[in-house]
Design an enzyme around this catalytic site. Sequence first.
Site, PDB file in Angstrom:
ATOM      1  N   ARG A  77     -48.511 -54.519 -21.120  1.00 40.98           N
ATOM      2  CA  ARG A  77     -47.554 -53.531 -20.624  1.00 40.98           C
ATOM      3  C   ARG A  77     -47.610 -53.522 -19.097  1.00 40.98           C
ATOM      4  O   ARG A  77     -48.668 -53.812 -18.500  1.00 40.98           O
ATOM      5  CB  ARG A  77     -47.912 -52.138 -21.134  1.00 40.98           C
ATOM      6  CG  ARG A  77     -47.573 -51.918 -22.596  1.00 40.98           C
ATOM      7  CD  ARG A  77     -46.071 -51.777 -22.818  1.00 40.98           C
ATOM      8  NE  ARG A  77     -45.733 -51.430 -24.180  1.00 40.98           N
ATOM      9  CZ  ARG A  77     -45.283 -52.289 -25.102  1.00 40.98           C
ATOM     10  NH1 ARG A  77     -45.131 -53.571 -24.800  1.00 40.98           N
ATOM     11  NH2 ARG A  77     -44.967 -51.882 -26.305  1.00 40.98           N
ATOM     12  N   HIS A  85     -39.469 -58.908 -20.197  1.00 38.78           N
ATOM     13  CA  HIS A  85     -40.010 -58.331 -21.439  1.00 38.78           C
ATOM     14  C   HIS A  85     -39.422 -59.036 -22.673  1.00 38.78           C
ATOM     15  O   HIS A  85     -38.805 -58.394 -23.536  1.00 38.78           O
ATOM     16  CB  HIS A  85     -39.741 -56.819 -21.496  1.00 38.78           C
ATOM     17  CG  HIS A  85     -40.674 -56.100 -22.429  1.00 38.78           C
ATOM     18  ND1 HIS A  85     -41.143 -54.832 -22.217  1.00 38.78           N
ATOM     19  CD2 HIS A  85     -41.234 -56.504 -23.603  1.00 38.78           C
ATOM     20  CE1 HIS A  85     -41.932 -54.470 -23.211  1.00 38.78           C
ATOM     21  NE2 HIS A  85     -42.009 -55.480 -24.066  1.00 38.78           N
TER      22      HIS A  85
HETATM   23  P1  NAP Z   1     -53.871 -54.481 -31.612  1.00 36.95           P
HETATM   24  O1  NAP Z   1     -53.841 -55.337 -32.831  1.00 36.95           O
HETATM   25  O2  NAP Z   1     -53.968 -53.011 -31.745  1.00 36.95           O
HETATM   26  O3  NAP Z   1     -55.100 -55.014 -30.716  1.00 36.95           O
HETATM   27  C1  NAP Z   1     -55.525 -54.378 -29.574  1.00 36.95           C
HETATM   28  C2  NAP Z   1     -56.737 -55.095 -29.013  1.00 36.95           C
HETATM   29  O4  NAP Z   1     -57.053 -54.533 -27.734  1.00 36.95           O
HETATM   30  C3  NAP Z   1     -57.990 -54.940 -29.894  1.00 36.95           C
HETATM   31  O5  NAP Z   1     -58.701 -56.137 -29.941  1.00 36.95           O
HETATM   32  C4  NAP Z   1     -58.785 -53.860 -29.148  1.00 36.95           C
HETATM   33  O6  NAP Z   1     -60.186 -53.960 -29.316  1.00 36.95           O
HETATM   34  C5  NAP Z   1     -58.436 -54.192 -27.722  1.00 36.95           C
HETATM   35  N1  NAP Z   1     -58.656 -53.024 -26.855  1.00 36.95           N
HETATM   36  C6  NAP Z   1     -58.092 -51.796 -26.931  1.00 36.95           C
HETATM   37  N2  NAP Z   1     -58.590 -50.986 -25.987  1.00 36.95           N
HETATM   38  C7  NAP Z   1     -59.518 -51.703 -25.312  1.00 36.95           C
HETATM   39  C8  NAP Z   1     -60.399 -51.413 -24.249  1.00 36.95           C
HETATM   40  N3  NAP Z   1     -60.444 -50.201 -23.668  1.00 36.95           N
HETATM   41  N4  NAP Z   1     -61.213 -52.396 -23.810  1.00 36.95           N
HETATM   42  C9  NAP Z   1     -61.202 -53.614 -24.394  1.00 36.95           C
HETATM   43  N5  NAP Z   1     -60.393 -53.966 -25.421  1.00 36.95           N
HETATM   44  C10 NAP Z   1     -59.566 -53.005 -25.875  1.00 36.95           C
HETATM   45  O7  NAP Z   1     -52.583 -54.762 -30.712  1.00 36.95           O
HETATM   46  P2  NAP Z   1     -51.599 -56.022 -30.757  1.00 36.95           P
HETATM   47  O8  NAP Z   1     -50.694 -55.942 -31.923  1.00 36.95           O
HETATM   48  O9  NAP Z   1     -52.386 -57.260 -30.564  1.00 36.95           O
HETATM   49  O10 NAP Z   1     -50.695 -55.731 -29.460  1.00 36.95           O
HETATM   50  C11 NAP Z   1     -51.268 -55.598 -28.182  1.00 36.95           C
HETATM   51  C12 NAP Z   1     -50.232 -55.090 -27.179  1.00 36.95           C
HETATM   52  O11 NAP Z   1     -49.315 -56.123 -26.819  1.00 36.95           O
HETATM   53  C13 NAP Z   1     -49.314 -53.975 -27.663  1.00 36.95           C
HETATM   54  O12 NAP Z   1     -49.964 -52.731 -27.646  1.00 36.95           O
HETATM   55  C14 NAP Z   1     -48.186 -54.037 -26.660  1.00 36.95           C
HETATM   56  O13 NAP Z   1     -48.467 -53.221 -25.551  1.00 36.95           O
HETATM   57  C15 NAP Z   1     -48.188 -55.505 -26.206  1.00 36.95           C
HETATM   58  N6  NAP Z   1     -46.957 -56.215 -26.626  1.00 36.95           N
HETATM   59  C16 NAP Z   1     -46.161 -56.787 -25.687  1.00 36.95           C
HETATM   60  C17 NAP Z   1     -45.039 -57.486 -26.077  1.00 36.95           C
HETATM   61  C18 NAP Z   1     -44.165 -58.176 -25.075  1.00 36.95           C
HETATM   62  O14 NAP Z   1     -43.072 -58.649 -25.433  1.00 36.95           O
HETATM   63  N7  NAP Z   1     -44.569 -58.321 -23.839  1.00 36.95           N
HETATM   64  C19 NAP Z   1     -44.711 -57.603 -27.421  1.00 36.95           C
HETATM   65  C20 NAP Z   1     -45.533 -56.998 -28.358  1.00 36.95           C
HETATM   66  C21 NAP Z   1     -46.658 -56.295 -27.951  1.00 36.95           C
HETATM   67  P3  NAP Z   1     -60.881 -53.803 -30.758  1.00 36.95           P
HETATM   68  O15 NAP Z   1     -60.538 -55.075 -31.515  1.00 36.95           O
HETATM   69  O16 NAP Z   1     -62.317 -53.710 -30.460  1.00 36.95           O
HETATM   70  O17 NAP Z   1     -60.279 -52.580 -31.393  1.00 36.95           O
HETATM   71  C1  GLV Z   2     -42.839 -55.085 -27.441  1.00 33.04           C
HETATM   72  O1  GLV Z   2     -43.132 -54.932 -26.311  1.00 33.04           O
HETATM   73  C2  GLV Z   2     -43.565 -54.534 -28.534  1.00 33.04           C
HETATM   74  O2  GLV Z   2     -44.404 -53.638 -28.325  1.00 33.04           O
HETATM   75  O3  GLV Z   2     -43.320 -54.988 -29.673  1.00 33.04           O
END
Ligand code: NAP
Ligand code: GLV
Length: 309
Positions: A224, A272
Amino acid sequence: MTFLYHGLEARGAVWAEIFAARVPDLPFLRWGQDSVDPAQVRWLAAWNAPAEFIAQFPNLEVLFSVGAGIDQLPLDALPPQVRVVRMVEQGIITGMAEYVAMACLALHRDLPFFITEQRAGRWTYRHTRLAADTRVGVMGLGELGKAALEMLKPLGFPLSGWSRSAHSIEGVECFAGAKGFDAFLAQVGIAVCLLPLTPETRGILCRETFDKMPRGSAVVNAGRGGHLVADDLIVALDSGQLRAAMIDVTVPEPLPEGHPFFSHPAIFLTPHVAAETRHGSAGEVLADNVLRLLAGEPLLGEVDRTRGY
Ligand code: NAP
Ligand code: GLV
């Protein structure tokens, strides 16, 4: 009892068809198209609906994010008993893995530099290295971080990962928590941020972090915009502490005209688009989750509201 969708019309049309086939007894209403009795709305799917919009549904039980992230939703204004569910679907996961692979190869092979030279009409040699010489470190080992690492494995990059709790992933050197962060940073040639935005992770891509990376490293932010301190990035690039950056998310979105990210020679900017929710696969995941709800089963992607992700 109704399910309400608030968002893109085209996605709503696809989801209405999927719900009609998979959950035919549940009324699936589209905001702006169907007539809605607010008291009947128990379940709502939205990307970034404002707090005033959500406040009109007194019996809301579950808020589904249309995307993988949930920070864009007004969670502070949401009653504590409302469950929040993020989108875990293969379209987002594969899209992000592709984006990270593209970004790492582009930064590793100095594409920002070669594009600048080409545009200036210069044939400039610069020594290139192989992937085996650049360690990629992924911040966040969730659905997206793990998929990105799998996509990077066959490219030959040495790999590291950093998360809040300890993980073990074959072929990836894993670090955890505040204690592991400095050791993680000390090795990375390219740091990829795939963290959720929480109070703990806001501003994590800052001067202090960049200074702990080897000089000449690169950064990819596809988490983000709030993860990155924009001014610190410019300073780090201009001083040579960082070599280049690939940025997909910003504050604000869209960036205003004239923002330095548009023109900085060491920055690749995308609007994005790293990973988009795919109408069909996301609709199926949502319908699966609704069937789980109806069966009283655990939901895929339910957020721990105390943890913030
Ligand atoms: P997720 O499955 O919830 O994974 C989050 C990861 O971050 C977990 O491994 C968690 O650790 C780690 N984490 C959280 N807080 C932390 C901290 N304080 N210190 C260290 N590690 C931490 O999320 P996801 O589905 O992979 O998605 C991640 C993010 O990508 C979303 O929240 C969104 O903001 C972003 N995103 C961006 C796009 C884009 O188009 N640019 C698209 C989709 C998503 P643990 O494993 O230990 O819980
Ligand atoms: C996009 O940024 C998402 O959170 O899926």
